[in-house]
Write a protein that holds these residues in place. Structure first.
Motif, PDB file in Angstrom:
ATOM      1  N   VAL A 182       0.805  -1.118   0.201  1.00 44.75           N
ATOM      2  CA  VAL A 182       0.465  -0.316   0.008  1.00 44.75           C
ATOM      3  C   VAL A 182       0.746   1.587   0.179  1.00 44.75           C
ATOM      4  O   VAL A 182       1.030   2.454  -0.592  1.00 44.75           O
ATOM      5  N   ASP A 183       1.745   1.622   0.621  1.00 47.53           N
ATOM      6  CA  ASP A 183       2.829   2.205   0.336  1.00 47.53           C
ATOM      7  C   ASP A 183       3.342   2.470  -0.668  1.00 47.53           C
ATOM      8  O   ASP A 183       4.018   4.054  -0.934  1.00 47.53           O
ATOM      9  N   ASN A 184       3.288   1.794  -1.829  1.00 45.87           N
ATOM     10  CA  ASN A 184       4.324   2.282  -2.740  1.00 45.87           C
ATOM     11  C   ASN A 184       3.473   2.947  -3.333  1.00 45.87           C
ATOM     12  O   ASN A 184       3.314   3.852  -4.269  1.00 45.87           O
ATOM     13  N   SER A 185       1.661   2.439  -3.251  1.00 40.21           N
ATOM     14  CA  SER A 185       0.900   2.854  -4.052  1.00 40.21           C
ATOM     15  C   SER A 185       0.509   4.156  -3.776  1.00 40.21           C
ATOM     16  O   SER A 185       0.247   5.418  -3.909  1.00 40.21           O
ATOM     17  N   ILE A 186       0.547   4.871  -1.839  1.00 42.37           N
ATOM     18  CA  ILE A 186       0.727   5.973  -1.521  1.00 42.37           C
ATOM     19  C   ILE A 186       1.550   7.107  -2.418  1.00 42.37           C
ATOM     20  O   ILE A 186       1.078   8.222  -1.853  1.00 42.37           O
ATOM     21  N   ASP A 187       2.876   6.318  -2.044  1.00 41.01           N
ATOM     22  CA  ASP A 187       3.927   7.068  -2.837  1.00 41.01           C
ATOM     23  C   ASP A 187       3.340   7.882  -4.053  1.00 41.01           C
ATOM     24  O   ASP A 187       3.949   9.009  -4.673  1.00 41.01           O
ATOM     25  N   GLU A 188       2.413   7.149  -4.777  1.00 44.23           N
ATOM     26  CA  GLU A 188       2.125   6.996  -6.404  1.00 44.23           C
ATOM     27  C   GLU A 188       1.300   8.572  -6.304  1.00 44.23           C
ATOM     28  O   GLU A 188       0.729   9.606  -6.516  1.00 44.23           O
ATOM     29  N   ALA A 189       0.453   7.896  -5.042  1.00 50.08           N
ATOM     30  CA  ALA A 189      -0.664   8.895  -4.467  1.00 50.08           C
ATOM     31  C   ALA A 189       0.366  10.926  -4.399  1.00 50.08           C
ATOM     32  O   ALA A 189      -0.205  12.130  -4.673  1.00 50.08           O
ATOM     33  N   LEU A 190       1.345  10.333  -3.691  1.00 45.67           N
ATOM     34  CA  LEU A 190       1.717  11.589  -2.897  1.00 45.67           C
ATOM     35  C   LEU A 190       2.464  12.611  -3.737  1.00 45.67           C
ATOM     36  O   LEU A 190       2.556  13.820  -4.378  1.00 45.67           O
ATOM     37  N   ALA A 191       3.180  11.809  -5.382  1.00 47.66           N
ATOM     38  CA  ALA A 191       3.522  11.827  -6.493  1.00 47.66           C
ATOM     39  C   ALA A 191       2.415  12.727  -7.522  1.00 47.66           C
ATOM     40  O   ALA A 191       2.596  13.618  -8.160  1.00 47.66           O
ATOM     41  N   GLY A 192       1.298  12.542  -6.749  1.00 51.02           N
ATOM     42  CA  GLY A 192       0.053  12.933  -7.947  1.00 51.02           C
ATOM     43  C   GLY A 192      -0.384  12.256  -8.560  1.00 51.02           C
ATOM     44  O   GLY A 192      -1.472  12.822  -9.289  1.00 51.02           O
ATOM     45  N   PHE A 193      -0.273  10.650  -8.931  1.00 56.64           N
ATOM     46  CA  PHE A 193      -0.419  10.279  -9.497  1.00 56.64           C
ATOM     47  C   PHE A 193      -1.817   8.445  -9.797  1.00 56.64           C
ATOM     48  O   PHE A 193      -1.861   8.432 -10.365  1.00 56.64           O
ATOM     49  N   CYS A 194      -2.458   8.698  -7.880  1.00 53.75           N
ATOM     50  CA  CYS A 194      -3.238   7.710  -7.652  1.00 53.75           C
ATOM     51  C   CYS A 194      -4.402   8.819  -7.440  1.00 53.75           C
ATOM     52  O   CYS A 194      -3.617   9.423  -5.746  1.00 53.75           O
ATOM     53  N   LYS A 195      -5.394   8.093  -7.378  1.00 55.11           N
ATOM     54  CA  LYS A 195      -6.557   8.819  -6.774  1.00 55.11           C
ATOM     55  C   LYS A 195      -7.710   7.780  -5.748  1.00 55.11           C
ATOM     56  O   LYS A 195      -8.052   7.829  -5.354  1.00 55.11           O
ATOM     57  N   ASN A 196      -7.112   6.014  -6.152  1.00 54.06           N
ATOM     58  CA  ASN A 196      -7.517   4.893  -5.711  1.00 54.06           C
ATOM     59  C   ASN A 196      -6.991   4.059  -5.604  1.00 54.06           C
ATOM     60  O   ASN A 196      -6.408   3.651  -6.074  1.00 54.06           O
ATOM     61  N   ILE A 197      -7.135   3.589  -4.179  1.00 50.82           N
ATOM     62  CA  ILE A 197      -6.340   2.263  -3.516  1.00 50.82           C
ATOM     63  C   ILE A 197      -7.380   0.738  -2.898  1.00 50.82           C
ATOM     64  O   ILE A 197      -8.042   1.507  -2.653  1.00 50.82           O
ATOM     65  N   ASN A 198      -7.364  -0.199  -4.051  1.00 55.19           N
ATOM     66  CA  ASN A 198      -8.144  -0.548  -2.995  1.00 55.19           C
ATOM     67  C   ASN A 198      -7.555  -2.120  -2.737  1.00 55.19           C
ATOM     68  O   ASN A 198      -6.848  -2.779  -3.601  1.00 55.19           O
ATOM     69  N   VAL A 199      -7.898  -2.624  -1.478  1.00 51.89           N
ATOM     70  CA  VAL A 199      -7.126  -3.575  -0.946  1.00 51.89           C
ATOM     71  C   VAL A 199      -8.077  -4.818  -0.533  1.00 51.89           C
ATOM     72  O   VAL A 199      -9.444  -4.569  -0.118  1.00 51.89           O
ATOM     73  N   ILE A 200      -8.109  -6.097  -1.148  1.00 55.74           N
ATOM     74  CA  ILE A 200      -9.181  -6.884  -0.751  1.00 55.74           C
ATOM     75  C   ILE A 200      -8.385  -7.727  -0.414  1.00 55.74           C
ATOM     76  O   ILE A 200      -6.789  -8.263  -0.564  1.00 55.74           O
ATOM     77  N   ILE A 201      -9.276  -8.188   1.276  1.00 58.86           N
ATOM     78  CA  ILE A 201      -8.681  -9.914   1.864  1.00 58.86           C
ATOM     79  C   ILE A 201      -9.355 -11.052   0.776  1.00 58.86           C
ATOM     80  O   ILE A 201     -10.336 -11.061   1.451  1.00 58.86           O
ATOM     81  N   HIS A 202      -8.524 -11.827   0.580  1.00 66.12           N
ATOM     82  CA  HIS A 202      -9.424 -13.014  -0.411  1.00 66.12           C
ATOM     83  C   HIS A 202      -9.665 -13.923   1.258  1.00 66.12           C
ATOM     84  O   HIS A 202      -8.756 -14.399   1.724  1.00 66.12           O
ATOM     85  N   GLN A 203     -10.547 -15.325   0.568  1.00 65.20           N
ATOM     86  CA  GLN A 203     -10.808 -15.760   1.331  1.00 65.20           C
ATOM     87  C   GLN A 203      -9.950 -17.027   2.284  1.00 65.20           C
ATOM     88  O   GLN A 203      -9.773 -17.472   3.033  1.00 65.20           O
ATOM     89  N   ASP A 204      -8.794 -16.998   1.468  1.00 66.08           N
ATOM     90  CA  ASP A 204      -7.653 -17.787   1.616  1.00 66.08           C
ATOM     91  C   ASP A 204      -6.366 -17.791   2.472  1.00 66.08           C
ATOM     92  O   ASP A 204      -5.308 -17.591   3.176  1.00 66.08           O
ATOM     93  N   ASN A 205      -6.757 -15.521   3.045  1.00 60.90           N
ATOM     94  CA  ASN A 205      -6.506 -14.771   3.430  1.00 60.90           C
ATOM     95  C   ASN A 205      -5.202 -14.370   2.288  1.00 60.90           C
ATOM     96  O   ASN A 205      -3.845 -13.848   3.157  1.00 60.90           O
ATOM     97  N   SER A 206      -4.790 -14.357   1.435  1.00 59.00           N
ATOM     98  CA  SER A 206      -4.380 -13.942   0.414  1.00 59.00           C
ATOM     99  C   SER A 206      -4.474 -12.371   0.453  1.00 59.00           C
ATOM    100  O   SER A 206      -5.358 -11.811   0.636  1.00 59.00           O
ATOM    101  N   ILE A 207      -4.383 -11.669  -0.194  1.00 60.08           N
ATOM    102  CA  ILE A 207      -4.325 -10.389  -0.445  1.00 60.08           C
ATOM    103  C   ILE A 207      -4.076  -9.648  -1.888  1.00 60.08           C
ATOM    104  O   ILE A 207      -3.410  -9.925  -2.925  1.00 60.08           O
ATOM    105  N   THR A 208      -4.735  -8.602  -2.289  1.00 64.31           N
ATOM    106  CA  THR A 208      -4.613  -8.236  -3.563  1.00 64.31           C
ATOM    107  C   THR A 208      -4.928  -6.707  -3.281  1.00 64.31           C
ATOM    108  O   THR A 208      -5.337  -6.431  -2.168  1.00 64.31           O
TER     109      THR A 208
END
Length: 634
Positions: free
Chosen positions: A45-71
């Motif tokens: 998420v911090d890498n995505s936040i860095d894109e937001a700080l630089a002004g290029f990212c407006k949305n970040i989605n975090v998903i916890i899947h059934q088997d505790n994998s993450i997107t």
């Protein structure tokens, strides 16, 4: 400094390889406990936040899947996919497989960065059994897969798109982590915090295990943050927001006073929670104390020969959030969470000093409210000082006139000593007789101690029970508290397993958290678990600690019949000394729950809800958490 709009392979510098991460994961993510597990999500998420700080990212989605994998999906520029000039492989592969590869060193791709300098993605890859990256960039969708830090497929162009951004999917390695079970609330707390710190950024968290979904978007930024922190408290004025910049430093501050007696100041540098403070916090405190005292003198609240209000007086009941963004943060301290840049102090001082002066000049009523609160705090501080001196002089350890007489242990080595805070005299009597005198001290407490959430320190120090604890522990209180002087390594709360016992536990924990916080943070506070039942059948006898355990024991004893004797313990006083030792005090047999504070904000909120003046938040909290209660006796 100019930010380069291009984020490509030329800006990724390589510093070293990835071999050590799987051998010593704790060096990179802190631990392999549940805390380290959640850290994996924060790194991506911090890498995505860095894109937001630089002004290029407006949305970040975090998903916890059934088997505790993450997107984690963002709509930033997308990781670079061209061939890296030095490594001769796709740059996305360099980022995912080489430690310290990232766009955060040269200053071209990121002017401000909160990530750990390119460590993040490769560490998450190294500690995952599978990791997949999809990049949407320049009309194409690129995909590459990895496992345990190694590349498992080449970078493939899998389609076309008009979108842009990066999607990272990973499954944590169960061989590395003690448990693989993400906690929705823990992730939600941190993502909410990041949304507050980056106004206008939308962050969503979806839990496919049970359908929970949180969305965070705060156009008010840290002003909304302070409103949120104070939402269960009686506030004195509208939240004040100020911002300013100098050179490459951007400072934002929001503050609001409430009618409590504790201060809550949270400071951040590039979105990193600087829990140990630093130069930005010092600059804020210095400016606030100076401006309030100048105002008090200018308008006659303080006479020429009056003492200035101390910083502590000025900050009583203050909630504030300080957020600074800077190009080259220098972190120091035990956990690298203290900002060390010396120039920041003066920059923050200047911005805050000017802004607070203007606010007070424009709103005399607000100025009067803040000064009145500070003057009352100063009077209470003086009274508390006298009470402290009295407590030191009149040692309860030698007093016969005060209640809750301490029965101390023989050992003088704090590391082997423990003290039981016992509810009531009868249980205290049993505990004194049943204990091991070498290392166990007993301090019986009469009735419910004072609710310190609703009292200033001077009133609190008038309580005999509280003074007894302060003197017995021997480490002072409040700002004077020094955990290194503590006389007992373990402070054990031992109360009945009923509603009154639970209330006493909460009162004690509130007192420790507000006035001896290092006790809790250092893991010195425990809650004893006395048994709820004794089950006897013939010569067989068994102590039982939960209703579920009772059912299992009855099955083990061949079912419940007329020969089965079930004794329900209503209170500790019903046990004789030998039983109390066997079940609750013998280190070989007992169960102790260690009290932890993972998150200062969450702890502050819970104590405010449970012990503060507002009824509605308390009702909501009890309704929401009722299902999770393990032992309740009404």
């Amino acid at each position: 400094m100019e930010i380069n709009n291009v984020y490509d392979e030329s800006q990724i510098q390589v510093l070293e390889g990835l071999e050590a991460v799987r051998k010593r994961p704790g060096m990179y993510i802190g631990s392999t406990s549940i805390r380290g597990l959640h850290h994996l999500v924060y790194e991506i998420v911090d890498n995505s936040i860095d894109e937001a700080l630089a002004g290029f990212c407006k949305n970040i989605n975090v998903i916890i899947h059934q088997d505790n994998s993450i997107t984690v999906i963002d709509d930033g520029r997308g990781m670079p996919v061209g061939i890296h000039h030095k490594m001769k492989i796709p740059t996305v592969e360099v980022i995912m497989t080489v430690l310290h590869a990232g766009g955060k060193f040269g200053g071209g791709a990121y002017k401000v960065s909160g990530g750990l300098h390119g460590v993040g993605s490769s560490v998450v890859n190294a500690l995952s059994v599978v990791c997949e990256v999809e990049v949407k960039k320049e009309g194409h969708i690129w995909k590459q897969t990895f496992a345990k830090g190694k590349t498992t497929s080449t970078l493939v162009d899998i389609g076309t798109t008009s979108e842009h951004g990066t999607k990272v999917f990973f499954t944590p390695d169960p061989e590395i982590f003690e448990e693989i079970d993400f906690d929705f609330e823990t992730l939600s707390q941190r993502l909410r915090e990041l949304a507050f710190l980056n106004k206008g950024l939308r962050i969503t968290l979806t839990d496919e295990r049970d359908g929970k979904n949180h969305e965070f978007l705060y156009e008010g930024g840290i002003k909304s943050f302070v409103d949120y922190l104070n939402r269960n408290k009686g506030t004195i004025h509208e939240t004040i927001y100020m911002e300013g910049s100098k050179d490459d430093y951007v400072v934002e501050i929001a503050l609001q006073y409430n009618d409590t007696y504790t201060e809550n100041i949270f400071s951040f540098a590039n979105n990193i929670d600087t829990v140990e403070g630093g130069t930005h916090l010092v600059g804020f405190k210095t400016a606030l104390t100076r401006v309030v005292n100048d105002y008090a003198k200018k308008f006659g609240f303080l006479k020429d020969n009056d003492k200035n209000l101390s910083g502590e007086d000025v900050r009583e009941g203050l909630t504030a959030v300080i957020s600074i963004k800077l190009t080259d943060p220098q972190f120091e301290g035990q956990t690298k969470t203290k900002l060390g840049n010396s120039e920041v102090r003066g920059i923050v001082d200047g911005i805050v000093g000017e802004a607070i002066s203007n606010v007070l000049e424009e709103d005399p009523q607000l100025g009067k409210s803040i000064i009145d609160k500070g003057l009352n705090a100063a009077r209470a501080r003086e009274a508390a000082k006298k009470a402290r001196e009295f407590t030191r002089r009149k040692s309860i350890l030698e007093s016969t006139t005060l209640p809750g007489k301490l029965s101390d242990c023989a050992s003088k080595d704090p590391m082997e000593c423990e003290i039981y805070l016992v509810e009531g005299d009868s249980a205290g009597g049993s505990a004194k007789q049943g204990r091991d005198r070498k290392f166990q001290a007993i301090l019986p407490l009469k009735g419910k101690i004072m609710n310190v959430e609703k009292q200033r320190i001077d009133k609190m120090l008038a309580s005999l029970e509280i003074r007894a604890m302060i003197t017995a522990f021997g480490a002072g209180i409040g700002k004077d508290f020094d955990v290194t002087k503590i006389r007992y390594d373990r402070i054990i709360i031992m109360t009945d397993a009923d509603v009154d016992g639970a209330h006493i536990r909460t009162l004690l924990l509130t007192f420790f958290y507000r006035y001896m916080k290092e006790l809790v943070e250092g893991g010195h506070v425990y809650v004893a678990q006395p048994p709820l039942f004794k089950v006897a059948k013939g010569k067989k006898e068994h102590y039982v600690y939960t209703e579920k355990e009772l059912e299992e024991t009855l099955v083990e004893f061949g079912g419940k019949d007329s020969n089965t004797d079930i004794q329900r313990y209503k209170g500790l006083g019903e046990m004789n000394p030998e039983q109390l030792w066997d079940t609750t005090m013998n280190p070989e047999e007992r169960t102790l729950l260690q009290v932890h504070v993972e998150d200062a904000m969450a702890a502050d909120e819970i104590f405010t809800i449970l012990m503060g003046d507002k009824v509605e938040p308390r009702r909501e909290f009890i309704q929401e958490n009722a299902k999770g209660v393990l032992n309740l006796d009404i």
